[in-house]
Write an enzyme that holds these catalytic residues in place. Structure first.
Site, mmCIF file in Angstrom:
data_model
loop_
_atom_site.group_PDB
_atom_site.id
_atom_site.type_symbol
_atom_site.label_atom_id
_atom_site.label_comp_id
_atom_site.label_asym_id
_atom_site.label_seq_id
_atom_site.Cartn_x
_atom_site.Cartn_y
_atom_site.Cartn_z
ATOM 1 N N THR A 29 22.735 34.439 -7.719
ATOM 2 C CA THR A 29 23.495 33.213 -7.467
ATOM 3 C C THR A 29 22.945 32.554 -6.212
ATOM 4 O OG1 THR A 29 25.436 34.211 -8.465
ATOM 5 C CG2 THR A 29 25.840 32.357 -6.988
ATOM 6 N N THR A 32 18.212 29.240 -4.288
ATOM 7 C CA THR A 32 16.851 29.723 -4.553
ATOM 8 C C THR A 32 16.759 30.315 -5.958
ATOM 9 O OG1 THR A 32 16.913 30.364 -2.222
ATOM 10 C CG2 THR A 32 14.909 30.890 -3.434
ATOM 11 N N ALA A 91 18.821 35.813 -0.875
ATOM 12 C CA ALA A 91 19.368 36.636 0.211
ATOM 13 C C ALA A 91 19.758 35.717 1.365
ATOM 14 C CB ALA A 91 18.339 37.651 0.679
ATOM 15 N N ASP A 92 20.698 36.190 2.173
ATOM 16 C CA ASP A 92 21.090 35.446 3.373
ATOM 17 C C ASP A 92 20.323 35.914 4.593
ATOM 18 O OD1 ASP A 92 23.168 33.840 2.120
ATOM 19 O OD2 ASP A 92 24.149 35.760 1.795
ATOM 20 N N GLY A 103 25.782 37.498 -0.216
ATOM 21 C CA GLY A 103 27.201 37.198 -0.410
ATOM 22 C C GLY A 103 27.655 35.909 0.231
ATOM 23 N N GLY A 104 26.684 35.147 0.809
ATOM 24 C CA GLY A 104 27.058 33.852 1.371
ATOM 25 C C GLY A 104 27.683 32.946 0.321
ATOM 26 N N GLY A 105 27.282 33.136 -0.932
ATOM 27 C CA GLY A 105 27.857 32.360 -2.033
ATOM 28 C C GLY A 105 29.041 33.063 -2.691
ATOM 29 N N GLU A 111 26.481 40.714 -7.929
ATOM 30 C CA GLU A 111 25.062 40.759 -7.550
ATOM 31 C C GLU A 111 24.618 42.192 -7.268
ATOM 32 O OE1 GLU A 111 24.360 36.351 -5.586
ATOM 33 O OE2 GLU A 111 24.966 37.983 -4.279
ATOM 34 N N LYS A 129 15.029 33.137 6.261
ATOM 35 C CA LYS A 129 15.960 34.255 6.032
ATOM 36 C C LYS A 129 15.489 35.561 6.682
ATOM 37 C CE LYS A 129 18.595 31.679 3.395
ATOM 38 N NZ LYS A 129 18.866 31.871 2.003
HETATM 39 C C1 A5P Z 1 25.269 34.593 -3.196
HETATM 40 O O1 A5P Z 1 26.445 35.306 -3.080
HETATM 41 C C2 A5P Z 1 24.289 35.024 -2.143
HETATM 42 O O2 A5P Z 1 24.065 36.389 -2.132
HETATM 43 C C3 A5P Z 1 22.995 34.255 -2.297
HETATM 44 O O3 A5P Z 1 22.037 34.982 -2.993
HETATM 45 C C4 A5P Z 1 22.513 33.936 -0.945
HETATM 46 O O4 A5P Z 1 23.574 33.294 -0.273
HETATM 47 C C5 A5P Z 1 21.265 33.052 -0.948
HETATM 48 O O5 A5P Z 1 21.582 31.734 -1.270
HETATM 49 P P1 A5P Z 1 20.519 30.575 -1.206
HETATM 50 O O6 A5P Z 1 19.432 30.925 -2.153
HETATM 51 O O7 A5P Z 1 21.296 29.355 -1.631
HETATM 52 O O8 A5P Z 1 20.026 30.463 0.205
#
Ligand code: A5P
Length: 232
Positions: A29, A32, A91-92, A103-105, A111, A129
């Site tokens: 999610t 990217t 990844a964050d 988990g930022g999303g 995941e 990142k």
């Molecule tokens: C989602 O829960 C996150 O683990 C995303 O994979 C993470 O936040 C990376 O997001 P972006 O690709 O939008 O930077």
């Protein structure tokens, strides 16, 4: 929407280099991963890839796959039985050992299940990142049973961490995940030992999942603002 060349380059490269016809894929999610989905949809439409099945990690990824005509299934599909050929996710934060914060999303729980179901795990990100130490910059996301969040808060504060319950935008009150739980974000103030912290957190009752992804030995594909792409 403006294009992010680093994210686009990494997402496309993951599909071009690692996805083969007939694969069962886990798709993460985030922005990217969505570039990887865009590439996957394009290659399926052109017939350059065939017989792909995707297990999505969130409602948003499910909807995006539907929009792009990417065939969907779930981990219980008899063709899958809990084992995927490959998972691709963002990844964050990424440390030099390949440990991640995700988990930022808010999709960390599904995941992590998908990443652990995959024979190969590819992480796609822009080069911002990369960090030396996890946990002091980007707050670590936790998925928490709504009943248990005050208890989780107390346990983590006793370790000296700072926590907040993630609040929604577009709806007042806490964010509710795709699984019906709350999210908390934790700052540790001091560098953590990621594998040890991932294990310690998993022992707290009601803390359903944490966003530390360690021990997965991912392939990491990064891109920069000029669109240059490389594998770490
Ligand atoms: C989602 O829960 C996150 O683990 C995303 O994979 C993470 O936040 C990376 O997001 P972006 O690709 O939008 O930077």
């Amino acid at each position: 929407m403006s294009i992010n060349p680093g994210k686009q380059g990494a997402g496309w490269e993951a599909v071009d280099r690692y996805v083969k016809s007939g694969m069962k894929l886990g798709m993460g999610t985030g922005s990217t991963t969505f570039y990887a989905l865009e590439r996957l949809g394009e290659k399926l439409a052109k017939g350059e890839l065939k017989d792909i099945l995707v297990v999505p990690t969130s409602v948003e990824t499910h909807l995006e796959c539907q929009r792009l005509g990417i065939p969907l299934t779930d981990l219980g599909d008899p063709k899958i039985r809990g084992v995927l050929d490959l998972a691709i996710d963002g990844a964050d934060e990424i440390d030099p050992q390949g440990n991640l914060i995700k988990g930022g999303g808010g999709a960390l729980l599904q995941e992590k299940v998908v990443a652990h179901s995959a024979l190969k795990f590819v992480v796609v990100a822009d080069d911002s990142k990369k960090v030396e130490h996890l946990g002091t910059g980007f707050p670590l996301p936790l998925e928490v049973l709504s009943f248990a969040w005050p208890r989780v808060q107390k346990a983590l504060e006793d370790w000296g961490a700072e926590l907040r319950l993630r609040q929604g935008t577009g709806k007042r009150g806490p964010v509710v995940t795709d699984n019906g739980n709350y999210l908390m974000d934790v700052l540790f103030h001091q560098p953590i030992d990621p594998p040890e912290m991932e294990s310690r957190l998993s022992l707290i009752p009601g803390l359903l999942e944490n966003g530390l992804f360690t021990g997965l030995n991912p392939i990491i594909i990064l891109g920069d603002s000029q669109g240059k792409v490389w594998e770490e």
